[in-house]
Write a protein that holds these residues in place. Structure first.
Motif, PDB file in Angstrom:
ATOM      1  N   ALA A 220       0.863  -1.184   0.000  1.00 44.55           N
ATOM      2  CA  ALA A 220       0.000   0.000   0.000  1.00 44.55           C
ATOM      3  C   ALA A 220       0.892   1.225   0.000  1.00 44.55           C
ATOM      4  O   ALA A 220       2.012   1.187   0.506  1.00 44.55           O
ATOM      5  N   TYR A 221       0.417   2.291  -0.616  1.00 48.17           N
ATOM      6  CA  TYR A 221       1.195   3.532  -0.601  1.00 48.17           C
ATOM      7  C   TYR A 221       0.271   4.728  -0.460  1.00 48.17           C
ATOM      8  O   TYR A 221      -0.906   4.674  -0.828  1.00 48.17           O
ATOM      9  N   ARG A 222       0.822   5.806   0.100  1.00 43.82           N
ATOM     10  CA  ARG A 222       0.110   7.072   0.240  1.00 43.82           C
ATOM     11  C   ARG A 222       1.071   8.190  -0.140  1.00 43.82           C
ATOM     12  O   ARG A 222       2.159   8.308   0.432  1.00 43.82           O
ATOM     13  N   ILE A 223       0.680   9.001  -1.109  1.00 43.33           N
ATOM     14  CA  ILE A 223       1.490  10.132  -1.556  1.00 43.33           C
ATOM     15  C   ILE A 223       0.649  11.399  -1.389  1.00 43.33           C
ATOM     16  O   ILE A 223      -0.472  11.479  -1.902  1.00 43.33           O
ATOM     17  N   TYR A 224       1.174  12.362  -0.658  1.00 43.30           N
ATOM     18  CA  TYR A 224       0.428  13.598  -0.418  1.00 43.30           C
ATOM     19  C   TYR A 224       0.668  14.588  -1.552  1.00 43.30           C
ATOM     20  O   TYR A 224       1.808  14.910  -1.883  1.00 43.30           O
ATOM     21  N   CYS A 225      -0.420  15.039  -2.175  1.00 41.29           N
ATOM     22  CA  CYS A 225      -0.337  16.010  -3.268  1.00 41.29           C
ATOM     23  C   CYS A 225      -0.576  17.403  -2.678  1.00 41.29           C
ATOM     24  O   CYS A 225      -1.720  17.759  -2.361  1.00 41.29           O
ATOM     25  N   GLU A 226       0.488  18.170  -2.524  1.00 40.98           N
ATOM     26  CA  GLU A 226       0.421  19.467  -1.862  1.00 40.98           C
ATOM     27  C   GLU A 226      -0.503  20.424  -2.596  1.00 40.98           C
ATOM     28  O   GLU A 226      -1.304  21.144  -1.978  1.00 40.98           O
ATOM     29  N   ASP A 227      -0.430  20.424  -3.934  1.00 47.96           N
ATOM     30  CA  ASP A 227      -1.221  21.382  -4.707  1.00 47.96           C
ATOM     31  C   ASP A 227      -2.724  21.136  -4.565  1.00 47.96           C
ATOM     32  O   ASP A 227      -3.518  22.067  -4.491  1.00 47.96           O
ATOM     33  N   LYS A 228      -3.122  19.861  -4.486  1.00 42.33           N
ATOM     34  CA  LYS A 228      -4.534  19.528  -4.360  1.00 42.33           C
ATOM     35  C   LYS A 228      -4.945  19.268  -2.913  1.00 42.33           C
ATOM     36  O   LYS A 228      -6.127  19.091  -2.622  1.00 42.33           O
ATOM     37  N   GLN A 229      -3.950  19.229  -2.027  1.00 43.31           N
ATOM     38  CA  GLN A 229      -4.184  18.937  -0.608  1.00 43.31           C
ATOM     39  C   GLN A 229      -5.013  17.666  -0.434  1.00 43.31           C
ATOM     40  O   GLN A 229      -5.998  17.619   0.313  1.00 43.31           O
ATOM     41  N   THR A 230      -4.596  16.639  -1.144  1.00 42.49           N
ATOM     42  CA  THR A 230      -5.254  15.339  -1.062  1.00 42.49           C
ATOM     43  C   THR A 230      -4.216  14.247  -1.232  1.00 42.49           C
ATOM     44  O   THR A 230      -3.064  14.526  -1.558  1.00 42.49           O
ATOM     45  N   PHE A 231      -4.630  12.991  -1.024  1.00 40.69           N
ATOM     46  CA  PHE A 231      -3.716  11.866  -1.108  1.00 40.69           C
ATOM     47  C   PHE A 231      -3.941  11.057  -2.386  1.00 40.69           C
ATOM     48  O   PHE A 231      -5.085  10.818  -2.785  1.00 40.69           O
ATOM     49  N   LEU A 232      -2.838  10.662  -3.002  1.00 42.35           N
ATOM     50  CA  LEU A 232      -2.862   9.653  -4.045  1.00 42.35           C
ATOM     51  C   LEU A 232      -2.486   8.352  -3.352  1.00 42.35           C
ATOM     52  O   LEU A 232      -1.388   8.240  -2.794  1.00 42.35           O
ATOM     53  N   GLN A 233      -3.383   7.383  -3.328  1.00 39.88           N
ATOM     54  CA  GLN A 233      -3.121   6.170  -2.569  1.00 39.88           C
ATOM     55  C   GLN A 233      -3.745   4.965  -3.262  1.00 39.88           C
ATOM     56  O   GLN A 233      -4.721   5.093  -3.998  1.00 39.88           O
ATOM     57  N   ASP A 234      -3.155   3.811  -3.032  1.00 40.31           N
ATOM     58  CA  ASP A 234      -3.669   2.574  -3.607  1.00 40.31           C
ATOM     59  C   ASP A 234      -3.081   1.409  -2.827  1.00 40.31           C
ATOM     60  O   ASP A 234      -2.164   1.586  -2.010  1.00 40.31           O
ATOM     61  N   CYS A 235      -3.599   0.212  -3.089  1.00 42.92           N
ATOM     62  CA  CYS A 235      -3.098  -0.963  -2.392  1.00 42.92           C
ATOM     63  C   CYS A 235      -3.292  -2.190  -3.266  1.00 42.92           C
ATOM     64  O   CYS A 235      -4.037  -2.158  -4.253  1.00 42.92           O
ATOM     65  N   GLU A 236      -2.613  -3.273  -2.896  1.00 45.59           N
ATOM     66  CA  GLU A 236      -2.686  -4.528  -3.646  1.00 45.59           C
ATOM     67  C   GLU A 236      -2.649  -5.697  -2.673  1.00 45.59           C
ATOM     68  O   GLU A 236      -1.783  -5.764  -1.788  1.00 45.59           O
ATOM     69  N   ASP A 237      -3.602  -6.636  -2.816  1.00 48.86           N
ATOM     70  CA  ASP A 237      -3.658  -7.813  -1.951  1.00 48.86           C
ATOM     71  C   ASP A 237      -2.652  -8.880  -2.358  1.00 48.86           C
ATOM     72  O   ASP A 237      -2.197  -9.658  -1.527  1.00 48.86           O
ATOM     73  N   ASP A 238      -2.367  -8.979  -3.654  1.00 51.97           N
ATOM     74  CA  ASP A 238      -1.533 -10.047  -4.210  1.00 51.97           C
ATOM     75  C   ASP A 238      -2.002 -11.413  -3.723  1.00 51.97           C
ATOM     76  O   ASP A 238      -1.211 -12.259  -3.311  1.00 51.97           O
ATOM     77  N   GLY A 239      -3.302 -11.625  -3.755  1.00 48.07           N
ATOM     78  CA  GLY A 239      -3.853 -12.927  -3.416  1.00 48.07           C
ATOM     79  C   GLY A 239      -4.236 -13.114  -1.964  1.00 48.07           C
ATOM     80  O   GLY A 239      -4.985 -14.033  -1.637  1.00 48.07           O
ATOM     81  N   GLU A 240      -3.748 -12.259  -1.067  1.00 46.69           N
ATOM     82  CA  GLU A 240      -4.116 -12.345   0.357  1.00 46.69           C
ATOM     83  C   GLU A 240      -5.311 -11.420   0.547  1.00 46.69           C
ATOM     84  O   GLU A 240      -5.181 -10.255   0.933  1.00 46.69           O
ATOM     85  N   THR A 241      -6.498 -11.936   0.260  1.00 44.44           N
ATOM     86  CA  THR A 241      -7.697 -11.118   0.100  1.00 44.44           C
ATOM     87  C   THR A 241      -7.941 -10.170   1.274  1.00 44.44           C
ATOM     88  O   THR A 241      -7.918 -10.576   2.425  1.00 44.44           O
ATOM     89  N   ALA A 242      -8.140  -8.901   0.936  1.00 45.82           N
ATOM     90  CA  ALA A 242      -8.441  -7.796   1.869  1.00 45.82           C
ATOM     91  C   ALA A 242      -7.229  -7.309   2.650  1.00 45.82           C
ATOM     92  O   ALA A 242      -7.317  -6.322   3.370  1.00 45.82           O
ATOM     93  N   ALA A 243      -6.070  -7.959   2.489  1.00 44.70           N
ATOM     94  CA  ALA A 243      -4.890  -7.557   3.270  1.00 44.70           C
ATOM     95  C   ALA A 243      -4.368  -6.185   2.840  1.00 44.70           C
ATOM     96  O   ALA A 243      -3.923  -5.391   3.671  1.00 44.70           O
ATOM     97  N   GLY A 244      -4.413  -5.890   1.534  1.00 44.58           N
ATOM     98  CA  GLY A 244      -3.931  -4.601   1.061  1.00 44.58           C
ATOM     99  C   GLY A 244      -4.745  -3.452   1.616  1.00 44.58           C
ATOM    100  O   GLY A 244      -4.208  -2.432   2.041  1.00 44.58           O
ATOM    101  N   GLY A 245      -6.066  -3.625   1.624  1.00 44.61           N
ATOM    102  CA  GLY A 245      -6.939  -2.581   2.162  1.00 44.61           C
ATOM    103  C   GLY A 245      -6.712  -2.355   3.650  1.00 44.61           C
ATOM    104  O   GLY A 245      -6.746  -1.230   4.134  1.00 44.61           O
TER     105      GLY A 245
END
Length: 290
Positions: A220-245
């Motif tokens: 999982a990653y979180r990147i803060y976008c200063e100009d928009k004052q919001t986060f770019l974020q996403d995650c991946e389970d890679d088969g371990e269901t719901a683990a990324g979230g």
């Protein structure tokens, strides 16, 4: 503890016990101390087509003064679908301020899934799923038990078309391995400020044969976008269901920003049940704190 705090704490206990009783195996405790829970919601008990995982954290002021912190996780939930569902949950909270609302939230999500199942929307794509989910959790999030041979790094392809050679590779830190019943977990962390750096770090990690051979590489990653004052974020389970979230939810709670966390799991042949999620989050939390 003040009388109001005691009352709120008791209301939380009562609600959790009720939900656990109502939803049975679909209710999961992610972190008891932090009051983090996960509820699997489907459109049908017999042959579910649409599934969504609602993760919630109950703050001390819930339900009297604070709403639950929540995350909606499903591979197909994007864009306007996410906004519409989130708005409906927040509307329920506003209409029932001061009351326990998790049951209302779950049933509203179920209504949305039933509506989706009855519409002309195609069924969601089935992604690679873990053997542990198949054996340990019954039908848990599975629509089809044939795993797709998909490299999790390619999930980022919609964000990054090609990696620029001059894109800096951030330093990668590795946590201490944790072993339980022959399964081993290890976290890896890198500071990132662009999706390209996320992909570069993932590519670099997969150059390591041991990491590449892991049963699951959850990230999982979180990147803060200063100009928009919001986060770019996403995650991946890679088969371990719901683990990324769940990993992303942990990062949100810790207010982690500009960071990628990857947790490798080497499955040892012994089912761990919900303990596997605890180990994934504990590995990640230890490295984030460091």
């Amino acid at each position: 503890m003040a009388a109001e705090d005691k009352e709120g704490a008791q209301q939380q206990v009562d609600e959790i016990e009720a939900l656990s009783s109502i939803y049975g195996e679909d209710w999961c405790v992610v972190d008891e101390d932090e009051k983090i829970y996960c509820i699997k919601v489907t459109d049908s008990l017999d042959q579910p087509k649409w599934t969504l995982c609602l993760q919630v954290m109950l703050p001390p002021g819930y339900p009297a003064a604070e709403p639950p912190v929540y995350q909606l996780n499903a591979p197909w939930l994007r864009g306007q679908d996410y906004v519409d569902l989130a708005n409906s949950l927040e509307e329920i909270y506003v209409q029932n301020t001061g009351e326990s609302i998790l049951y209302l939230w779950v049933e509203r999500i179920r209504e949305a899934l039933i509506e989706k199942a009855q519409s002309s929307d195609p069924e969601p794509d089935v992604k690679k799923t873990s053997a542990e989910v198949v054996e340990d959790d019954g039908d848990d999030y599975l629509l089809d038990r044939q795993p797709a041979q998909e490299d999790p790094i390619h999930v980022l392809s919609y964000v990054v078309s090609e990696v620029q050679e001059d894109e800096e590779l951030p330093p990668i830190h590795h946590g201490s391995p944790l072993t339980d019943r022959r399964s081993t977990f290890q976290a890896h962390l890198a500071p990132v400020v662009t999706p390209r750096q996320v992909k570069r770090v993932l590519d670099k990690l997969y150059e390591n044969k041991k990491i590449a051979s892991a049963t699951h590489n959850i990230y999982a990653y979180r990147i803060y976008c200063e100009d928009k004052q919001t986060f770019l974020q996403d995650c991946e389970d890679d088969g371990e269901t719901a683990a990324g979230g769940r990993l992303l939810h942990l990062m949100q709670i810790l207010n982690a920003r500009d960071v990628l966390v990857v947790v490798s799991r080497w499955y040892g042949g012994v089912l761990l049940g919900p303990d596997r999620f605890k180990h994934i989050n504990n590995c990640a939390r230890a490295l984030l704190v460091q």
